[in-house]
Design a protein around this motif. Structure first.
Motif, PDB file in Angstrom:
ATOM      1  N   ALA A 139       1.571   2.279  10.003  1.00  0.00           N
ATOM      2  CA  ALA A 139       1.627   1.240  11.037  1.00  0.00           C
ATOM      3  C   ALA A 139       1.747   1.818  12.446  1.00  0.00           C
ATOM      4  O   ALA A 139       1.507   1.119  13.429  1.00  0.00           O
ATOM      5  CB  ALA A 139       2.795   0.304  10.756  1.00  0.00           C
ATOM      6  N   GLY A 140       2.144   3.093  12.539  1.00  0.00           N
ATOM      7  CA  GLY A 140       2.305   3.699  13.857  1.00  0.00           C
ATOM      8  C   GLY A 140       3.541   3.222  14.581  1.00  0.00           C
ATOM      9  O   GLY A 140       3.565   3.172  15.820  1.00  0.00           O
ATOM     10  N   VAL A 141       4.583   2.868  13.825  1.00  0.00           N
ATOM     11  CA  VAL A 141       5.846   2.435  14.433  1.00  0.00           C
ATOM     12  C   VAL A 141       6.977   3.201  13.764  1.00  0.00           C
ATOM     13  O   VAL A 141       6.779   3.897  12.762  1.00  0.00           O
ATOM     14  CB  VAL A 141       6.075   0.908  14.265  1.00  0.00           C
ATOM     15  CG1 VAL A 141       4.983   0.120  14.986  1.00  0.00           C
ATOM     16  CG2 VAL A 141       6.130   0.519  12.786  1.00  0.00           C
ATOM     17  N   SER A 142       8.169   3.067  14.301  1.00  0.00           N
ATOM     18  CA  SER A 142       9.316   3.793  13.756  1.00  0.00           C
ATOM     19  C   SER A 142       9.803   3.152  12.461  1.00  0.00           C
ATOM     20  O   SER A 142       9.521   1.976  12.185  1.00  0.00           O
ATOM     21  CB  SER A 142      10.458   3.811  14.778  1.00  0.00           C
ATOM     22  OG  SER A 142      10.971   2.495  14.957  1.00  0.00           O
ATOM     23  N   ARG A 143      10.551   3.928  11.686  1.00  0.00           N
ATOM     24  CA  ARG A 143      11.141   3.386  10.465  1.00  0.00           C
ATOM     25  C   ARG A 143      12.109   2.254  10.792  1.00  0.00           C
ATOM     26  O   ARG A 143      12.209   1.275  10.052  1.00  0.00           O
ATOM     27  CB  ARG A 143      11.865   4.498   9.701  1.00  0.00           C
ATOM     28  CG  ARG A 143      10.939   5.500   9.027  1.00  0.00           C
ATOM     29  CD  ARG A 143      11.724   6.485   8.207  1.00  0.00           C
ATOM     30  NE  ARG A 143      12.660   7.253   9.039  1.00  0.00           N
ATOM     31  CZ  ARG A 143      13.590   8.065   8.563  1.00  0.00           C
ATOM     32  NH1 ARG A 143      13.736   8.203   7.265  1.00  0.00           N
ATOM     33  NH2 ARG A 143      14.382   8.740   9.372  1.00  0.00           N
ATOM     34  N   ALA A 144      12.843   2.421  11.902  1.00  0.00           N
ATOM     35  CA  ALA A 144      13.786   1.375  12.304  1.00  0.00           C
ATOM     36  C   ALA A 144      13.072   0.048  12.536  1.00  0.00           C
ATOM     37  O   ALA A 144      13.573  -1.020  12.176  1.00  0.00           O
ATOM     38  CB  ALA A 144      14.537   1.802  13.559  1.00  0.00           C
ATOM     39  N   ARG A 181       0.830  -1.220   0.000  1.00  0.00           N
ATOM     40  CA  ARG A 181       0.000   0.000   0.000  1.00  0.00           C
ATOM     41  C   ARG A 181       0.858   1.261   0.000  1.00  0.00           C
ATOM     42  O   ARG A 181       0.458   2.291  -0.554  1.00  0.00           O
ATOM     43  CB  ARG A 181      -0.922  -0.002   1.220  1.00  0.00           C
ATOM     44  CG  ARG A 181      -1.954  -1.106   1.191  1.00  0.00           C
ATOM     45  CD  ARG A 181      -3.020  -0.894   2.240  1.00  0.00           C
ATOM     46  NE  ARG A 181      -4.011  -1.962   2.221  1.00  0.00           N
ATOM     47  CZ  ARG A 181      -5.183  -1.914   2.847  1.00  0.00           C
ATOM     48  NH1 ARG A 181      -5.511  -0.835   3.533  1.00  0.00           N
ATOM     49  NH2 ARG A 181      -6.021  -2.925   2.786  1.00  0.00           N
ATOM     50  N   ALA A 182       2.041   1.169   0.642  1.00  0.00           N
ATOM     51  CA  ALA A 182       2.911   2.340   0.719  1.00  0.00           C
ATOM     52  C   ALA A 182       3.843   2.447  -0.474  1.00  0.00           C
ATOM     53  O   ALA A 182       4.668   3.362  -0.533  1.00  0.00           O
ATOM     54  CB  ALA A 182       3.726   2.288   2.008  1.00  0.00           C
ATOM     55  N   GLY A 183       3.720   1.526  -1.428  1.00  0.00           N
ATOM     56  CA  GLY A 183       4.576   1.555  -2.611  1.00  0.00           C
ATOM     57  C   GLY A 183       6.046   1.394  -2.299  1.00  0.00           C
ATOM     58  O   GLY A 183       6.906   1.892  -3.015  1.00  0.00           O
ATOM     59  N   GLY A 184       6.338   0.703  -1.188  1.00  0.00           N
ATOM     60  CA  GLY A 184       7.728   0.466  -0.819  1.00  0.00           C
ATOM     61  C   GLY A 184       8.368   1.610  -0.049  1.00  0.00           C
ATOM     62  O   GLY A 184       9.535   1.533   0.325  1.00  0.00           O
ATOM     63  N   ASP A 185       7.611   2.678   0.223  1.00  0.00           N
ATOM     64  CA  ASP A 185       8.146   3.831   0.936  1.00  0.00           C
ATOM     65  C   ASP A 185       8.097   3.562   2.438  1.00  0.00           C
ATOM     66  O   ASP A 185       7.013   3.474   3.035  1.00  0.00           O
ATOM     67  CB  ASP A 185       7.353   5.088   0.597  1.00  0.00           C
ATOM     68  CG  ASP A 185       7.927   6.321   1.277  1.00  0.00           C
ATOM     69  OD1 ASP A 185       9.037   6.730   0.925  1.00  0.00           O
ATOM     70  OD2 ASP A 185       7.256   6.848   2.190  1.00  0.00           O
ATOM     71  N   VAL A 186       9.246   3.439   3.077  1.00  0.00           N
ATOM     72  CA  VAL A 186       9.317   3.072   4.495  1.00  0.00           C
ATOM     73  C   VAL A 186       8.741   4.177   5.384  1.00  0.00           C
ATOM     74  O   VAL A 186       8.094   3.890   6.398  1.00  0.00           O
ATOM     75  CB  VAL A 186      10.772   2.747   4.891  1.00  0.00           C
ATOM     76  CG1 VAL A 186      10.887   2.502   6.392  1.00  0.00           C
ATOM     77  CG2 VAL A 186      11.258   1.521   4.135  1.00  0.00           C
ATOM     78  N   GLU A 187       8.962   5.426   5.020  1.00  0.00           N
ATOM     79  CA  GLU A 187       8.429   6.537   5.814  1.00  0.00           C
ATOM     80  C   GLU A 187       6.910   6.461   5.877  1.00  0.00           C
ATOM     81  O   GLU A 187       6.310   6.557   6.963  1.00  0.00           O
ATOM     82  CB  GLU A 187       8.882   7.872   5.207  1.00  0.00           C
ATOM     83  CG  GLU A 187       8.343   9.103   5.926  1.00  0.00           C
ATOM     84  CD  GLU A 187       8.929   9.254   7.318  1.00  0.00           C
ATOM     85  OE1 GLU A 187       8.174   9.692   8.215  1.00  0.00           O
ATOM     86  OE2 GLU A 187      10.105   8.921   7.514  1.00  0.00           O
TER      87      GLU A 187
END
Length: 471
Positions: A445-450, A433-439
């Motif tokens: 998801a409500g979690v950190s990128r890490a 859904r995010a097109g591979g964009d981690v940010e």
């Protein structure tokens, strides 16, 4: 010192082999079942597995591909008390180093172990990281990585290569990869579809002809073999090459000289031959349908391509890759996929291999129209029916006696497995859904990128397959 795993339910023989390996200064591990052996391989990286055939929970030959596909990809030597030619052939074709009888002498048992470990060490020392051109070859499964290693080896030489694989496994892609990574990459890659050669024109197509040689030959024409001069000649489905042409082509392969139809002079063509087949050429040779001397010249080296059902871990990457291509082709936004969509793809047998997967994906893409996400309902009905029938048949099969070696996992293990499965499905859907964009994925998801990166690494999920087509 190497790590050696012995999988054998004959405890006396297992102890003898363990003592022998210890005297050779290796560290040994032992298991009496296939399940126990796989668990040991999860605990330590093995360099070599000594595998019995007849075990309480199945045949060692059946699990051989799984052993070869673990991360350390150990060499495997089959040790059996029952010599079997068919078993030996199956073992070696599935990557076993050797197939030995337990009645062999100590020297006959130790020498293959030494050679297998020497081979493994030599490969480790000379393996220089190299970026290969692998356009269209998608996947990171051990089976595909092994094929890529073979491509690198073939590309470094100039001998003939025979690619063997079922229809739809990508034989031409691998042939092109060999050519593109070889010293001939700047020259022509000429494809000959042996199954489509008209019997009346086959010689003209391959060797060319002079003007006026036959009705309709209004000008001289260069044959495909000459067009491959300096480059690579790819004979696709070489098993379909007409018997009358096989003898002629054998001479061309030996001499790299031939005479166009109607010509009084021979011409030269310096080509590298790569051939492909989905047929058993050895059997055809025994039946007189394919020249054995030609087969010997074709396979200076052989590349075996796995069917898609044997590398299901690549299905997600293949699906995302083709969806991205479809988006680019039609100028449409990239479509995400639901976990249920991927689950159906994972359960299907794919008799048509990657080609059939791409056709099914394209059909789903077209049916979804403007919908942003693909669901099982978008897949061809016959495919979904086959998967559901197969799942239903498995569920309805009457339970047999529980084997003595079968152990029910603890509640903690069962819960952990279910959470891991759900977690992986969620991350796939999230990145889709995010097109591979981690940010973007971390915000949804409500979690950190890490944390997203950690989960991707844990489940071996690559961001690149989810990137938008416009990137």
């Amino acid at each position: 010192m190497a790590n050696i795993l012995i999988i054998d339910d004959d405890l006396m023989f297992s102890r003898m082999m363990a003592d022998l390996m210890i005297r050779m200064e290796h560290k040994t591990y032992s298991a009496s079942t296939l399940k126990g052996g796989m668990e040991k391989m999860g605990e330590a990286e093995m360099d070599l597995v000594l595998l019995d055939v007849r075990l309480p929970d199945g045949s060692g030959l059946d699990i051989l591909p799984r052993i070869r596909s673990v991360r350390s990809s150990p060499e495997v030597i089959i040790l059996t008390g029952f010599g079997d030619q068919n078993g030996a052939e199956l073992a070696i074709k599935n990557g076993a180093w050797d197939y030995l009888e337990k009645t062999s002498s100590i020297s006959m048992l130790t020498l293959p172990v030494m050679r297998a470990l020497q081979y493994r060490e030599a490969r480790r020392l000379i393996r220089i990281p190299k970026v290969l051109k692998r356009d269209g070859i998608i996947g990171s499964s051990p089976q595909i990585e092994s094929c890529i290693d073979s491509v690198a080896g073939a590309a470094a030489g100039d001998g003939s290569v025979l690619i063997v694989g079922d229809s739809g496994t990508g034989k031409e892609l691998f042939a092109r990869a060999i050519h593109e990574n070889s010293i001939r990459s700047g020259k022509n890659f000429v494809v000959v579809d042996c199954g489509a050669l008209p019997s009346t024109l086959v010689e003209s197509i391959l060797f060319g002809h002079e003007k006026g040689t036959f009705t309709g030959a209004d000008r001289a024409r260069e044959g495909l073999i000459k067009q491959a001069h300096g480059g690579t000649l790819f004979l696709d489905e070489v098993g379909e090459l007409p018997p009358g042409i096989q003898k002629t082509f054998l001479r061309v392969l030996q001499e790299h000289r031939f005479r166009p139809i109607g010509s009084t002079h021979e011409v030269e063509s310096d080509f590298r031959l790569v051939a492909a087949t989905n047929r058993n050429l050895e059997q055809m040779g025994r039946e007189g349908l394919f020249r054995e001397d030609l087969l010997f010249r074709l396979r200076s080296s052989t590349l075996l391509l796995p069917p898609l059902k044997n590398r299901t871990e690549d299905i997600t990457d293949l699906t995302m890759y083709h969806l991205r291509r479809l988006s680019e082709r039609y100028g449409l936004p990239f479509k995400g996929v639901s976990p249920e969509f991927l689950e159906i793809l994972q359960h299907y047998e794919w008799p048509g291999n990657v080609r059939e997967l791409f056709h099914a994906t394209e059909a789903a893409f077209a049916k979804a129209g403007d919908e942003p996400t693909l669901f099982p309902m978008h897949l061809p009905p016959d495919l979904r029916v086959k998967v559901r029938l197969a799942i239903s048949a498995t569920k309805k099969r009457p339970p047999g006696p529980v084997p003595a070696h079968s152990v029910l996992p603890s509640l903690h293990e069962a819960r952990k497995g279910a959470v891991t499965k759900a977690e992986k499905e969620y991350i796939i859907e999230l990145l889709s859904r995010a097109g591979g964009d981690v940010e973007s994925a971390s915000q949804i998801a409500g979690v950190s990128r890490a944390q997203i990166y950690r989960l991707m690494q844990k489940h071996e999920i690559r961001r690149s397959v989810f990137r938008l087509a416009c990137e």
